[in-house]
Design an enzyme around this catalytic site. Structure first.
Site, short mmCIF file in Angstrom:
data_model
loop_
_atom_site.label_atom_id
_atom_site.label_comp_id
_atom_site.label_asym_id
_atom_site.label_seq_id
_atom_site.Cartn_x
_atom_site.Cartn_y
_atom_site.Cartn_z
N LEU A 38 72.66 -26.28 -12.97
CA LEU A 38 73.88 -27.09 -13.09
C LEU A 38 74.77 -26.60 -14.22
O LEU A 38 74.30 -25.95 -15.16
CB LEU A 38 73.50 -28.55 -13.38
CG LEU A 38 72.80 -29.33 -12.26
CD1 LEU A 38 72.34 -30.69 -12.80
CD2 LEU A 38 73.70 -29.50 -11.04
N LYS A 43 72.73 -22.02 -18.88
CA LYS A 43 72.65 -20.68 -18.27
C LYS A 43 73.25 -19.61 -19.19
O LYS A 43 72.62 -18.59 -19.46
CB LYS A 43 73.41 -20.64 -16.92
CG LYS A 43 72.90 -21.61 -15.89
CD LYS A 43 73.69 -21.51 -14.59
CE LYS A 43 75.17 -21.84 -14.68
NZ LYS A 43 75.48 -23.23 -15.08
N SER A 111 75.44 -20.97 -8.69
CA SER A 111 74.84 -20.55 -7.41
C SER A 111 74.09 -21.70 -6.75
O SER A 111 72.86 -21.67 -6.66
CB SER A 111 73.96 -19.30 -7.59
OG SER A 111 73.17 -19.33 -8.75
N1 LIG Z 1 84.04 -27.96 -9.02
C1 LIG Z 1 83.31 -27.29 -9.89
N2 LIG Z 1 81.96 -27.27 -9.77
C2 LIG Z 1 81.22 -26.57 -10.67
N3 LIG Z 1 81.72 -25.86 -11.71
C3 LIG Z 1 83.06 -25.86 -11.86
C4 LIG Z 1 83.90 -26.57 -10.96
N4 LIG Z 1 85.19 -26.39 -11.37
C5 LIG Z 1 85.17 -25.60 -12.45
N5 LIG Z 1 83.90 -25.27 -12.75
C6 LIG Z 1 83.55 -24.32 -13.84
O1 LIG Z 1 83.17 -23.13 -13.18
C7 LIG Z 1 81.91 -22.67 -13.65
C8 LIG Z 1 80.97 -22.31 -12.49
O2 LIG Z 1 81.35 -21.12 -11.89
P1 LIG Z 1 80.29 -20.37 -10.98
O3 LIG Z 1 80.97 -19.14 -10.49
O4 LIG Z 1 79.02 -20.20 -11.71
O5 LIG Z 1 80.08 -21.40 -9.77
S1 LIG Z 1 79.39 -21.17 -8.35
O6 LIG Z 1 78.17 -20.39 -8.58
O7 LIG Z 1 80.32 -20.47 -7.47
O8 LIG Z 1 79.10 -22.52 -7.83
C9 LIG Z 1 81.28 -23.79 -14.44
O9 LIG Z 1 80.75 -23.14 -15.57
P2 LIG Z 1 79.31 -23.48 -16.20
O10 LIG Z 1 79.52 -24.79 -16.90
O11 LIG Z 1 79.08 -22.35 -17.15
O12 LIG Z 1 78.28 -23.55 -15.11
C10 LIG Z 1 82.43 -24.73 -14.76
O13 LIG Z 1 82.91 -24.48 -16.06
N1 LIG Z 2 68.24 -24.46 -25.26
C1 LIG Z 2 69.23 -25.25 -25.69
N2 LIG Z 2 69.00 -26.20 -26.61
C2 LIG Z 2 70.02 -26.98 -27.03
N3 LIG Z 2 71.30 -26.91 -26.60
C3 LIG Z 2 71.57 -25.98 -25.67
C4 LIG Z 2 70.56 -25.11 -25.17
N4 LIG Z 2 71.11 -24.30 -24.25
C5 LIG Z 2 72.42 -24.65 -24.19
N5 LIG Z 2 72.69 -25.66 -25.04
C6 LIG Z 2 74.01 -26.29 -25.23
O1 LIG Z 2 74.35 -26.89 -23.99
C7 LIG Z 2 75.71 -26.67 -23.68
C8 LIG Z 2 75.82 -25.99 -22.33
O2 LIG Z 2 75.26 -24.71 -22.41
P1 LIG Z 2 75.83 -23.50 -21.56
O3 LIG Z 2 75.00 -22.31 -21.88
O4 LIG Z 2 77.30 -23.37 -21.73
O5 LIG Z 2 75.50 -24.02 -20.08
P2 LIG Z 2 75.99 -23.46 -18.68
O6 LIG Z 2 76.31 -22.01 -18.84
O7 LIG Z 2 74.83 -23.69 -17.76
O8 LIG Z 2 77.18 -24.29 -18.30
C9 LIG Z 2 76.29 -25.85 -24.83
O9 LIG Z 2 76.95 -26.74 -25.70
C10 LIG Z 2 75.08 -25.24 -25.50
O10 LIG Z 2 75.26 -25.05 -26.86
#
Ligand SMILES: Nc1ncnc2c1ncn2[C@@H]1O[C@H](COP(=O)(O)OS(=O)(=O)O)[C@@H](OP(=O)(O)O)[C@H]1O
Ligand SMILES: Nc1ncnc2c1ncn2[C@@H]1O[C@H](COP(=O)(O)OP(=O)(O)O)[C@@H](O)[C@H]1O
Length: 208
Positions: A38, A43, A111
């Site tokens: 999520l 990630k 993904s």
């Molecule tokens: N609708 C919606 N759902 C999920 N995520 C959203 C959406 N809109 C924008 N974002 C932002 O886009 C990041 C995810 O992009 P991805 O390319 O990893 O998504 S996917 O694999 O195609 O589902 C995701 O980043 P991460 O928080 O790092 O996962 C979000 O910041």
């Molecule tokens: N292992 C961890 N322990 C504590 N906080 C974390 C950890 N991994 C990520 N975080 C915090 O959680 C939030 C989301 O992390 P992020 O790596 O950006 O997630 P994603 O890429 O899945 O969206 C950030 O604020 C990050 O600092």
């Protein structure tokens, strides 16, 4: 001569240097570490920590981050189902090229669909696709909400947000599952070390 997709009359061009030679040069084996989970599950944090730890050990890696790729290669894609499918397909193909180059390619994308992750696995040679599931609860991810996106999704200002009003399909057979324990998440370095142990055990960090 053959037809592939929409292209006709195309030929495969062999390269003079093969993957084996490149791997020898790098003293490692090319593979894809595919991090799924999520938004907010950690990630990107794991990808960065893993890349840093590998670098410290003299191993070459490269991060393909979903958010970053959407600034370039995938900037024509949004978040509807078919766009996410195409996003994962493209990144799978790029990851395959990086692994073929001999690198440890770290792909970090939500993904959300099992079928698409499995299709990326299928593209790769046996066992060089390592799926890492960030099994963090929606509650934890939403509490973190570093970009404020969950808040917007709950307010209905973002439609189709993964985990809120769009699906996430957990892996059934991933190589590594990283979980919270009693609501606590292991540190990024501890998680990176778990992945590195796996890579070491499977022989990816050497080239005998
Ligand atoms: N609708 C919606 N759902 C999920 N995520 C959203 C959406 N809109 C924008 N974002 C932002 O886009 C990041 C995810 O992009 P991805 O390319 O990893 O998504 S996917 O694999 O195609 O589902 C995701 O980043 P991460 O928080 O790092 O996962 C979000 O910041
Ligand atoms: N292992 C961890 N322990 C504590 N906080 C974390 C950890 N991994 C990520 N975080 C915090 O959680 C939030 C989301 O992390 P992020 O790596 O950006 O997630 P994603 O890429 O899945 O969206 C950030 O604020 C990050 O600092």
């Amino acid at each position: 001569m053959s037809t592939v997709g929409n292209s006709t009359n195309i030929f495969w061009q062999e390269s003079p240097i093969g993957k084996t030679e490149r791997q020898k040069l790098l003293n490692q084996k090319g593979c894809v570490v595919w991090i799924t989970g999520l938004s907010g599950s950690g990630k990107s944090t794991l990808a960065c920590s893993l890349s840093r730890e590998l670098n410290n050990r003299g191993k070459l890696s490269y991060i393909l981050d979903g958010d970053n790729l959407r600034h370039g290669l995938n900037k024509d894609l949004g978040f509807k189902a078919e766009d996410r499918v195409e996003n994962i397909r493209r990144v799978g193909e790029v990851a395959k090229l990086f692994a073929d180059a001999g690198l440890i390619c770290i792909a970090s994308l939500i993904s959300p669909y099992r079928k698409d992750r499995d299709a990326c696995r299928e593209m790769m040679q046996n066992s060089s696709f390592i799926e890492v599931f960030m099994n963090m609860s929606l509650q934890l991810c939403e509490a973190r909400d570093p970009k404020g996106l969950y808040k917007l999704a709950r307010a209905g200002k973002i439609k189709g947000f993964t985990g809120i009003d769009d699906p996430y399909e957990s892996p059934l057979n991933c190589e590594i599952e990283l979980k919270e324990k009693e609501g606590e998440c292991p540190s990024p370095v501890a998680m990176a070390e778990e992945v590195i142990s796996y890579l070491e055990d499977k022989g990816f960090l050497q080239n005998e």
